[in-house]
Design a protein around this motif. Structure first.
Motif, PDB file in Angstrom:
ATOM      1  N   UNK A  73       0.825  -1.207   0.000  1.00  0.00           N
ATOM      2  CA  UNK A  73       0.000   0.000   0.000  1.00  0.00           C
ATOM      3  C   UNK A  73       0.859   1.257   0.000  1.00  0.00           C
ATOM      4  N   UNK A  74       1.911   1.286   0.817  1.00  0.00           N
ATOM      5  CA  UNK A  74       2.753   2.480   0.872  1.00  0.00           C
ATOM      6  C   UNK A  74       3.492   2.700  -0.442  1.00  0.00           C
ATOM      7  N   UNK A  75       3.896   1.618  -1.100  1.00  0.00           N
ATOM      8  CA  UNK A  75       4.564   1.763  -2.397  1.00  0.00           C
ATOM      9  C   UNK A  75       3.616   2.410  -3.407  1.00  0.00           C
ATOM     10  N   UNK A  76       2.348   2.025  -3.357  1.00  0.00           N
ATOM     11  CA  UNK A  76       1.350   2.613  -4.248  1.00  0.00           C
ATOM     12  C   UNK A  76       1.079   4.077  -3.894  1.00  0.00           C
ATOM     13  N   UNK A  77       0.944   4.355  -2.601  1.00  0.00           N
ATOM     14  CA  UNK A  77       0.612   5.713  -2.171  1.00  0.00           C
ATOM     15  C   UNK A  77       1.728   6.700  -2.478  1.00  0.00           C
ATOM     16  N   UNK A  78       2.974   6.285  -2.254  1.00  0.00           N
ATOM     17  CA  UNK A  78       4.079   7.225  -2.481  1.00  0.00           C
ATOM     18  C   UNK A  78       4.241   7.516  -3.969  1.00  0.00           C
ATOM     19  N   UNK A  79       3.936   6.534  -4.819  1.00  0.00           N
ATOM     20  CA  UNK A  79       4.004   6.780  -6.256  1.00  0.00           C
ATOM     21  C   UNK A  79       2.971   7.831  -6.665  1.00  0.00           C
ATOM     22  N   UNK A  80       1.783   7.721  -6.099  1.00  0.00           N
ATOM     23  CA  UNK A  80       0.728   8.682  -6.413  1.00  0.00           C
ATOM     24  C   UNK A  80       0.954  10.025  -5.729  1.00  0.00           C
ATOM     25  N   UNK A  81       1.655  10.001  -4.589  1.00  0.00           N
ATOM     26  CA  UNK A  81       1.928  11.244  -3.858  1.00  0.00           C
ATOM     27  C   UNK A  81       2.759  12.202  -4.694  1.00  0.00           C
ATOM     28  N   UNK A  82       3.673  11.653  -5.480  1.00  0.00           N
ATOM     29  CA  UNK A  82       4.530  12.483  -6.331  1.00  0.00           C
ATOM     30  C   UNK A  82       3.695  13.345  -7.269  1.00  0.00           C
ATOM     31  N   UNK A  83       2.561  12.829  -7.702  1.00  0.00           N
ATOM     32  CA  UNK A  83       1.732  13.530  -8.675  1.00  0.00           C
ATOM     33  C   UNK A  83       1.060  14.767  -8.098  1.00  0.00           C
ATOM     34  N   UNK A  84       0.896  14.813  -6.783  1.00  0.00           N
ATOM     35  CA  UNK A  84       0.165  15.932  -6.164  1.00  0.00           C
ATOM     36  C   UNK A  84       1.011  16.677  -5.132  1.00  0.00           C
ATOM     37  N   UNK A  85       2.290  16.348  -5.060  1.00  0.00           N
ATOM     38  CA  UNK A  85       3.174  16.959  -4.066  1.00  0.00           C
ATOM     39  C   UNK A  85       3.393  18.440  -4.348  1.00  0.00           C
ATOM     40  N   UNK A  86       3.275  19.270  -3.312  1.00  0.00           N
ATOM     41  CA  UNK A  86       3.515  20.706  -3.433  1.00  0.00           C
ATOM     42  C   UNK A  86       4.757  21.101  -2.630  1.00  0.00           C
ATOM     43  N   UNK A  87       5.265  22.286  -2.895  1.00  0.00           N
ATOM     44  CA  UNK A  87       6.441  22.776  -2.188  1.00  0.00           C
ATOM     45  C   UNK A  87       6.274  22.820  -0.683  1.00  0.00           C
ATOM     46  N   UNK A  88       5.186  23.420  -0.174  1.00  0.00           N
ATOM     47  CA  UNK A  88       4.992  23.480   1.281  1.00  0.00           C
ATOM     48  C   UNK A  88       4.926  22.105   1.937  1.00  0.00           C
ATOM     49  N   UNK A  89       4.273  21.158   1.274  1.00  0.00           N
ATOM     50  CA  UNK A  89       4.188  19.812   1.844  1.00  0.00           C
ATOM     51  C   UNK A  89       5.566  19.156   1.840  1.00  0.00           C
ATOM     52  N   UNK A  90       6.333  19.393   0.779  1.00  0.00           N
ATOM     53  CA  UNK A  90       7.682  18.856   0.723  1.00  0.00           C
ATOM     54  C   UNK A  90       8.523  19.415   1.856  1.00  0.00           C
ATOM     55  N   UNK A  91       8.362  20.691   2.136  1.00  0.00           N
ATOM     56  CA  UNK A  91       9.092  21.319   3.246  1.00  0.00           C
ATOM     57  C   UNK A  91       8.712  20.658   4.574  1.00  0.00           C
ATOM     58  N   UNK A  92       7.422  20.347   4.732  1.00  0.00           N
ATOM     59  CA  UNK A  92       6.946  19.696   5.961  1.00  0.00           C
ATOM     60  C   UNK A  92       7.553  18.305   6.098  1.00  0.00           C
TER      61      UNK A  92
END
Length: 206
Positions: A73-92
């Protein structure tokens, strides 16, 4: 009660008698029953008719299956997370990783585990798939309880930090495939480490 279970004061398999718990925590039996129901939902307690409550008893197969599901599940979620990742969230996410490293280096593993949870949660919630997140969250408390009971191997914390750094870099580069592989391997290594520690402690007891 949750805190005591997570700290390992009740080892897996320990019977949880309502009267004893009521005396221990200084409350009536009703809130104890409600707490046991909630802890069952979190995967920390097993409730069986005529047998009452006990701290969930786990074996190698259960732990292996739990981690395999988490890895997929985490492998799937992190792949999809890249598609919606924003700068502020990356900073967090970066901030949470640095806080984890700070706590781990000072030996505060209870606080480090809390930051580890926040780190993965920040990533897993990005794709907005609550059904998948619910499955992962169901066993987080149990994983913390097992770690408090059996601990980490000598080099496991270094491996976690290295994996997190690799994952952060993959996210920064918007490389979903790399992030997915890292996440899968990270969970598989966690599984192997915990199973080794469980086996070592069992052999020591004999």
């Amino acid at each position: 009660m949750r805190s005591d279970i997570l700290k390992g004061l009740f080892e897996p398999g320990t019977r949880l008698r309502i009267v004893d718990l009521s005396n221990r925590y200084g409350v009536s039996q009703m809130p104890i029953r409600e707490a046991l129901q909630q802890l069952q939902g979190e995967g920390l307690v097993t409730l069986l008719p005529q047998k009452g409550a006990s701290v969930r008893k786990v074996d190698d197969r259960f732990v292996s299956n739990m981690y395999d599901v988490r890895a997929a599940i985490e492998a799937m979620l992190v792949r999809k997370a890249v598609e919606v990742l924003t700068g502020p969230v990356m900073d967090k996410i970066e901030h949470l990783q640095l806080e984890y490293e700070r706590c781990a280096s000072s030996g505060d593993m209870e606080e480090a585990l809390a930051y580890n949870l926040q780190f993965h949660k920040a990533i897993n919630e990005l794709p907005q798939n609550p059904e998948a997140v619910e499955i992962i969250n169901r066993h987080w408390g149990l994983i913390v309880s097992l770690r408090n009971t059996f601990g980490f191997s000598e080099k496991r914390i270094e491996d976690i930090i290295e994996d997190h750094r690799l994952l952060v870099n993959a996210l920064k580069n918007r490389d979903g495939n790399a992030a997915s592989v890292i996440a899968d391997q990270h969970v598989q290594k966690a599984k192997a480490d915990l199973l080794t520690n469980m086996k070592s402690k069992a052999e020591f007891k004999r």
